[in-house]
Design a protein around this motif. Structure first.
Motif, mmCIF file in Angstrom:
data_model
loop_
_atom_site.group_PDB
_atom_site.id
_atom_site.type_symbol
_atom_site.label_atom_id
_atom_site.label_comp_id
_atom_site.label_asym_id
_atom_site.label_seq_id
_atom_site.Cartn_x
_atom_site.Cartn_y
_atom_site.Cartn_z
ATOM 1 N N THR A 36 -17.982 24.605 46.426
ATOM 2 C CA THR A 36 -19.401 25.512 46.993
ATOM 3 C C THR A 36 -20.029 26.637 46.692
ATOM 4 O OG1 THR A 36 -19.264 23.714 48.614
ATOM 5 C CG2 THR A 36 -21.182 25.060 48.918
ATOM 6 N N ARG A 74 -30.271 17.718 50.452
ATOM 7 C CA ARG A 74 -30.355 18.177 51.678
ATOM 8 C C ARG A 74 -31.067 16.918 52.553
ATOM 9 N NH1 ARG A 74 -33.041 23.887 52.563
ATOM 10 N NH2 ARG A 74 -31.946 23.870 54.419
ATOM 11 N N TYR A 78 -25.255 12.921 55.685
ATOM 12 C CA TYR A 78 -24.531 12.967 55.078
ATOM 13 C C TYR A 78 -23.586 11.687 55.215
ATOM 14 C CZ TYR A 78 -19.252 14.520 53.573
ATOM 15 O OH TYR A 78 -18.498 14.578 53.092
ATOM 16 N N SER A 110 -23.325 20.175 50.563
ATOM 17 C CA SER A 110 -22.644 21.339 51.063
ATOM 18 C C SER A 110 -24.493 22.456 49.828
ATOM 19 C CB SER A 110 -21.829 21.967 51.533
ATOM 20 O OG SER A 110 -21.010 22.081 50.201
ATOM 21 N N PHE A 113 -26.947 23.426 50.405
ATOM 22 C CA PHE A 113 -27.831 23.969 51.892
ATOM 23 C C PHE A 113 -26.817 25.461 51.978
ATOM 24 C CE2 PHE A 113 -24.638 25.980 55.262
ATOM 25 C CZ PHE A 113 -26.083 25.539 56.311
ATOM 26 N N THR A 163 -21.151 28.481 55.893
ATOM 27 C CA THR A 163 -21.170 26.662 55.137
ATOM 28 C C THR A 163 -19.301 26.205 55.489
ATOM 29 O OG1 THR A 163 -22.643 27.521 53.581
ATOM 30 C CG2 THR A 163 -21.465 25.928 52.599
ATOM 31 N N ALA A 166 -19.483 24.637 59.008
ATOM 32 C CA ALA A 166 -19.996 22.987 58.594
ATOM 33 C C ALA A 166 -18.909 22.086 57.956
ATOM 34 C CB ALA A 166 -21.155 23.647 57.841
ATOM 35 N N LEU A 167 -18.691 23.228 56.741
ATOM 36 C CA LEU A 167 -17.341 21.934 55.549
ATOM 37 C C LEU A 167 -16.707 21.754 56.531
ATOM 38 C CD1 LEU A 167 -16.919 23.988 52.575
ATOM 39 C CD2 LEU A 167 -18.232 21.862 53.381
ATOM 40 N N TYR A 170 -18.287 18.527 58.646
ATOM 41 C CA TYR A 170 -18.522 17.028 57.602
ATOM 42 C C TYR A 170 -17.326 16.869 57.751
ATOM 43 C CZ TYR A 170 -23.209 19.082 56.408
ATOM 44 O OH TYR A 170 -24.700 19.395 56.399
#
Length: 227
Positions: A36, A74, A78, A110, A113, A163, A166-167, A170
């Motif tokens: 990413t 985006r 997901y 991602s 984002f 990020t 967030a991963l 996810y």
């Protein structure tokens, strides 16, 4: 309480499956995080420099990358994106299950984002510093490499932290469609086998993991922020 703790420590989900699941989560988040940053950072720079009034203004390129590629990706939830990318994932890595396969969809979700976060960070750099670099004869590439990125470094580090956090979230969803990791463990044992204690343990581990990432990110921001 003692009996509950004893049964928990004797549960195969904890004694046998927990550590491999944790390693799978770290693996998919690590691969996706590196990919990413590797793709999203230059994409964010391109979005910034090609915007109206940017260093290399290009309305068409900015519209295609920002308005089409980034915004459309985006806008797809997901969970839907994971399923839609199964054929592509199988084509890229040869399989649609496992942490490496999950890292493909995690990265694609991602990158847009993170690219927008990079673009926002570069906008925070004072225009006067860019003008001063031009006055001293800096090229566009030199301005980006020696002025924009260094000045935005604390914000960029904070965005990397955001990020990665967030991963981690996810990755738990990725486990539901064969990605493995803690999400799969929680689903298999906590939900399908009605073992809420396993679900609780997974939640605690995810919370601790997020907190550790956030603390490390905050410490690194303070270290690179010389303002």
């Amino acid at each position: 309480m003692g009996d509950w703790l004893t049964s928990l420590l004797q549960n195969p989900a904890i004694t046998t499956a927990l550590w491999p699941a944790f390693l799978e989560t770290v693996q998919m988040v690590g691969i996706a995080g590196i990919a990413t940053v590797g793709v999203g950072l230059p994409l964010g720079v391109v979005l910034f420099v090609t915007q109206p009034g940017g260093l290399a203004h290009s309305r068409v390129l900015n519209l295609v990358l920002g308005g089409v590629v980034v915004n459309i990706t985006r806008s797809v939830p997901y969970a839907i994106l994971m399923v839609a990318l199964i054929p592509f994932t199988r084509l890229v890595v040869g399989t649609s299950i496992g942490p490496i396969a999950a890292a493909v969809s995690l990265t694609i979700a991602s990158v847009p984002f993170f690219a927008r976060l990079v673009e926002a960070s570069l906008r925070e750099v004072h225009p006067g510093k860019v003008d001063a670099a031009h006055a001293m004869g800096s090229t566009r590439l030199q301005t980006v490499a020696k002025v924009l990125l260094p000045e935005a470094l604390p914000s960029l580090v904070a965005n990397v932290t955001t990020t990665v956090v967030a991963l981690i979230g996810y990755s738990a969803m990725a486990g539901l469609i064969g990605g493995g990791g803690l999400g799969r463990l929680a689903y298999n044992y906590g939900y399908q086998r009605f073992q809420p204690e396993v679900m609780a343990v997974v939640l605690v581990i995810l919370v601790v993991l997020v907190q550790l990432v956030q603390l490390a990110g905050d410490a690194l921001v303070r270290r690179v922020d010389h303002r």
